[in-house]
Design an enzyme around this catalytic site. Structure first.
Site, PDB file in Angstrom:
ATOM      1  N   SER A  22       3.731   7.700  -7.669  1.00  0.00           N
ATOM      2  CA  SER A  22       3.475   7.477  -6.244  1.00  0.00           C
ATOM      3  C   SER A  22       4.425   6.391  -5.733  1.00  0.00           C
ATOM      4  O   SER A  22       4.766   5.467  -6.481  1.00  0.00           O
ATOM      5  CB  SER A  22       2.013   7.046  -6.100  1.00  0.00           C
ATOM      6  OG  SER A  22       1.560   7.155  -4.793  1.00  0.00           O
ATOM      7  N   PRO A  23       4.850   6.492  -4.465  1.00  0.00           N
ATOM      8  CA  PRO A  23       5.753   5.460  -3.951  1.00  0.00           C
ATOM      9  C   PRO A  23       5.105   4.075  -3.972  1.00  0.00           C
ATOM     10  O   PRO A  23       3.950   3.933  -3.579  1.00  0.00           O
ATOM     11  CB  PRO A  23       6.025   5.911  -2.511  1.00  0.00           C
ATOM     12  CG  PRO A  23       4.986   6.917  -2.188  1.00  0.00           C
ATOM     13  CD  PRO A  23       4.528   7.507  -3.473  1.00  0.00           C
ATOM     14  N   CYS A  25       6.150   0.056  -2.927  1.00  0.00           N
ATOM     15  CA  CYS A  25       7.069  -0.973  -2.452  1.00  0.00           C
ATOM     16  C   CYS A  25       7.279  -1.997  -3.546  1.00  0.00           C
ATOM     17  O   CYS A  25       6.317  -2.466  -4.158  1.00  0.00           O
ATOM     18  CB  CYS A  25       6.465  -1.710  -1.254  1.00  0.00           C
ATOM     19  SG  CYS A  25       6.380  -0.714   0.219  1.00  0.00           S
ATOM     20  N   ALA A  57       8.377   3.344   0.147  1.00  0.00           N
ATOM     21  CA  ALA A  57       8.510   3.512   1.583  1.00  0.00           C
ATOM     22  C   ALA A  57       9.798   2.845   2.066  1.00  0.00           C
ATOM     23  O   ALA A  57       9.964   1.636   1.931  1.00  0.00           O
ATOM     24  CB  ALA A  57       7.301   2.878   2.257  1.00  0.00           C
ATOM     25  N   GLN A  99      10.150   8.083   0.204  1.00  0.00           N
ATOM     26  CA  GLN A  99       9.178   8.106   1.295  1.00  0.00           C
ATOM     27  C   GLN A  99       9.778   7.403   2.507  1.00  0.00           C
ATOM     28  O   GLN A  99      10.453   6.382   2.349  1.00  0.00           O
ATOM     29  CB  GLN A  99       7.911   7.375   0.829  1.00  0.00           C
ATOM     30  CG  GLN A  99       6.730   7.530   1.755  1.00  0.00           C
ATOM     31  CD  GLN A  99       5.550   6.681   1.321  1.00  0.00           C
ATOM     32  OE1 GLN A  99       5.694   5.506   1.023  1.00  0.00           O
ATOM     33  NE2 GLN A  99       4.364   7.267   1.314  1.00  0.00           N
ATOM     34  N   TYR A 183      -0.058   2.341   8.678  1.00  0.00           N
ATOM     35  CA  TYR A 183       1.291   2.314   9.239  1.00  0.00           C
ATOM     36  C   TYR A 183       1.295   3.070  10.577  1.00  0.00           C
ATOM     37  O   TYR A 183       0.278   3.607  11.010  1.00  0.00           O
ATOM     38  CB  TYR A 183       2.282   2.924   8.231  1.00  0.00           C
ATOM     39  CG  TYR A 183       2.723   1.954   7.146  1.00  0.00           C
ATOM     40  CD1 TYR A 183       2.179   0.687   7.031  1.00  0.00           C
ATOM     41  CD2 TYR A 183       3.699   2.316   6.225  1.00  0.00           C
ATOM     42  CE1 TYR A 183       2.593  -0.201   6.047  1.00  0.00           C
ATOM     43  CE2 TYR A 183       4.114   1.438   5.227  1.00  0.00           C
ATOM     44  CZ  TYR A 183       3.557   0.179   5.145  1.00  0.00           C
ATOM     45  OH  TYR A 183       3.965  -0.690   4.172  1.00  0.00           O
ATOM     46  N   ARG A 231       2.011  12.009   3.358  1.00  0.00           N
ATOM     47  CA  ARG A 231       0.921  11.175   2.847  1.00  0.00           C
ATOM     48  C   ARG A 231       0.030  10.836   4.017  1.00  0.00           C
ATOM     49  O   ARG A 231       0.391  10.030   4.886  1.00  0.00           O
ATOM     50  CB  ARG A 231       1.508   9.912   2.210  1.00  0.00           C
ATOM     51  CG  ARG A 231       0.471   9.103   1.522  1.00  0.00           C
ATOM     52  CD  ARG A 231       0.999   8.463   0.265  1.00  0.00           C
ATOM     53  NE  ARG A 231      -0.104   8.373  -0.667  1.00  0.00           N
ATOM     54  CZ  ARG A 231      -0.370   7.314  -1.412  1.00  0.00           C
ATOM     55  NH1 ARG A 231       0.417   6.271  -1.377  1.00  0.00           N
ATOM     56  NH2 ARG A 231      -1.402   7.305  -2.210  1.00  0.00           N
ATOM     57  N   GLY A 330      -0.058   5.416  -9.293  1.00  0.00           N
ATOM     58  CA  GLY A 330       0.503   4.141  -8.862  1.00  0.00           C
ATOM     59  C   GLY A 330       0.454   3.136  -9.991  1.00  0.00           C
ATOM     60  O   GLY A 330       1.339   3.056 -10.840  1.00  0.00           O
ATOM     61  N   ARG A 331      -0.655   2.393 -10.028  1.00  0.00           N
ATOM     62  CA  ARG A 331      -0.734   1.286 -10.989  1.00  0.00           C
ATOM     63  C   ARG A 331      -0.708   1.757 -12.438  1.00  0.00           C
ATOM     64  O   ARG A 331      -0.212   1.037 -13.306  1.00  0.00           O
ATOM     65  CB  ARG A 331      -1.984   0.460 -10.691  1.00  0.00           C
ATOM     66  CG  ARG A 331      -1.844  -0.337  -9.393  1.00  0.00           C
ATOM     67  CD  ARG A 331      -3.191  -0.758  -8.847  1.00  0.00           C
ATOM     68  NE  ARG A 331      -4.004   0.401  -8.511  1.00  0.00           N
ATOM     69  CZ  ARG A 331      -5.261   0.337  -8.083  1.00  0.00           C
ATOM     70  NH1 ARG A 331      -5.839  -0.841  -7.946  1.00  0.00           N
ATOM     71  NH2 ARG A 331      -5.926   1.438  -7.789  1.00  0.00           N
TER      72      ARG A 331
END
Ligand SMILES: Cc1cc2nc3c(=O)[nH]c(=O)nc-3n(C[C@H](O)[C@H](O)[C@H](O)COP(=O)(O)O)c2cc1C
Length: 373
Positions: A22-23, A25, A57, A99, A183, A231, A330-331
């Site tokens: 997953s994207p 930052c 992103a 992304q 966002y 997303r 992600g994590r």
């Protein structure tokens, strides 16, 4: 029945399994440029066996950044900075994605280790946040957004389309639009943050307009043969969030306009990120899987989701039950770049080492330390 390691073909792209990074930052870019950190971070996950590696992103304009250290795709130098990483990901059998974002009301904030809140007024990085309405996000984001004019809306759509063209030129093969997590795009969709009285607010059609028009503008720039995902913030765990039926209808509109996959996430429109958000079922494994499954069933759109997918058996069941077509980690990926290899071990697959490149796999036959522990 598909499982976790079944390949997935979408248009001209075949993913070797159903695991994506997953994207995320990294708050490590200067002037929006990709650098060695991104090469190792993203490239390492391609080596580790992920099928799809989505870069964080990337802002579509300088003021679309959340923090000064965000990546960007508003100029050609930024696109060129991605080429080496893109090539490395491909060489290692994964599909490189990126992304695109506009941070909206969160714009002009400090990166997590510098404070994780809006820069104070007057600071050089305290650029003006914008939003569909002048409704302050609150909490660590006290600076009120300026309500966007029609000209701002049109410029933002052009910025997204231009950034998509740069992503294409850089060699990315998968594009994701960030329409979640408070966002800008999410703010247009949510009745909590969009109180406009013009064509871009009010009814479902009005609140969906910015998202759909921007998607169409991007789709024109992005090759027909390559996938695009969105997303979308579907749940806020708030009483006044948009009803699920609206998200389902929105996905149908995206599908008609050429969407390939919907990545189901949270809205974070209220109860902001730094709050504890007590309604979110933080402790539950894969807590958005059922929502993704419902959307898949109602729209016949390919789906993915993330949030608390740690156990490969859980991921396998989500895919086998037809709730999602892919998991976005992600994590779990931050913790373990070789998650797909270790998942293959835990699922008891034959030759798990084959999930890794030859430089590693040749030596790992029968060497299953993790499984044995
Ligand atoms: C450090 C960090 C940065 C993130 N940045 C982004 C981002 O750029 N875009 C995005 O859509 N989600 C972002 N997220 C959310 C993750 O993509 C992911 O959905 C979330 O962490 C839940 O999945 P997990 O439970 O596997 O971590 C970020 C998460 C982390 C931990």
């Amino acid at each position: 029945v598909a499982n976790f390691f079944s390949p997935l073909t979408i248009k001209d792209i075949t993913l070797r399994n159903r695991v994506a990074m997953s994207p995320m930052c990294q708050y490590s870019a200067q002037d929006g440029l990709m650098n060695d950190w991104h090469l190792v971070h993203l490239g390492g996950r391609a080596v580790g066996g992920s099928a799809l590696v989505i870069a964080e992103a990337a802002a579509v304009s300088p003021n679309a950044r959340a923090t000064p250290e965000d990546m960007g795709l508003w100029n050609d130098a930024q696109a060129e900075s991605c080429e080496r990483t893109v090539a490395f990901i491909k060489q290692n059998g994964a599909v490189p994605g990126i992304q695109l974002q506009h941070a909206g009301r969160m714009g002009g904030m400090q990166s997590p280790w510098n404070g994780n809140k809006h820069y104070p007024d007057g600071h050089e990085h305290a650029w003006e946040p914008v939003g569909p309405s002048a409704i302050t996000l609150g909490g660590p984001f006290p600076r009120p957004p300026r309500e966007m004019l029609l000209s701002d809306i049109q410029q933002t759509q052009r910025d997204f389309a231009a950034a998509a063209g740069r992503a294409r030129d850089a060699g990315f093969q998968w594009l994701e639009l960030h329409y979640g997590h408070s966002y800008l795009m999410q703010n247009f969709f949510s009745p909590i943050s969009n109180k406009r009285t013009d064509a871009y607010g009010g009814s479902f059609e009005g609140r969906a307009r910015m998202l759909v028009e921007t998607f169409k503008a991007v789709r024109e720039e992005w090759p027909e043969s390559l996938p695009i995902s969105i997303r979308l913030g579907v749940r806020d765990y708030q009483a006044d969030e948009q009803p699920i039926e609206e998200s389902i209808e929105l996905v149908r509109l995206f599908k008609a306009a050429g969407l390939d996959l919907i990545d189901v996430t949270m809205g974070f429109n209220a109860n902001h990120v730094s709050d504890s958000k007590p309604n979110v079922p933080w402790g539950d494994d894969a807590f958005l899987a059922d929502t993704a499954g419902l959307i898949r069933e109602q729209t016949d759109m390919l789906t993915a989701t993330s949030w608390n997918i740690r156990d490969p058996h859980v991921a396998n069941r989500m895919i086998g039950a037809g709730k999602v077509d892919m998991v976005m980690l992600g994590r779990s990926m931050l913790a373990d770049p070789y998650w797909p290899y270790h998942a293959a071990q835990q699922l008891g697959l034959d030759k798990p080492q084959d999930k890794l490149p030859k430089q590693y796999s040749v030596w790992l036959h029968g060497h299953e330390i993790i499984k044995a522990q």
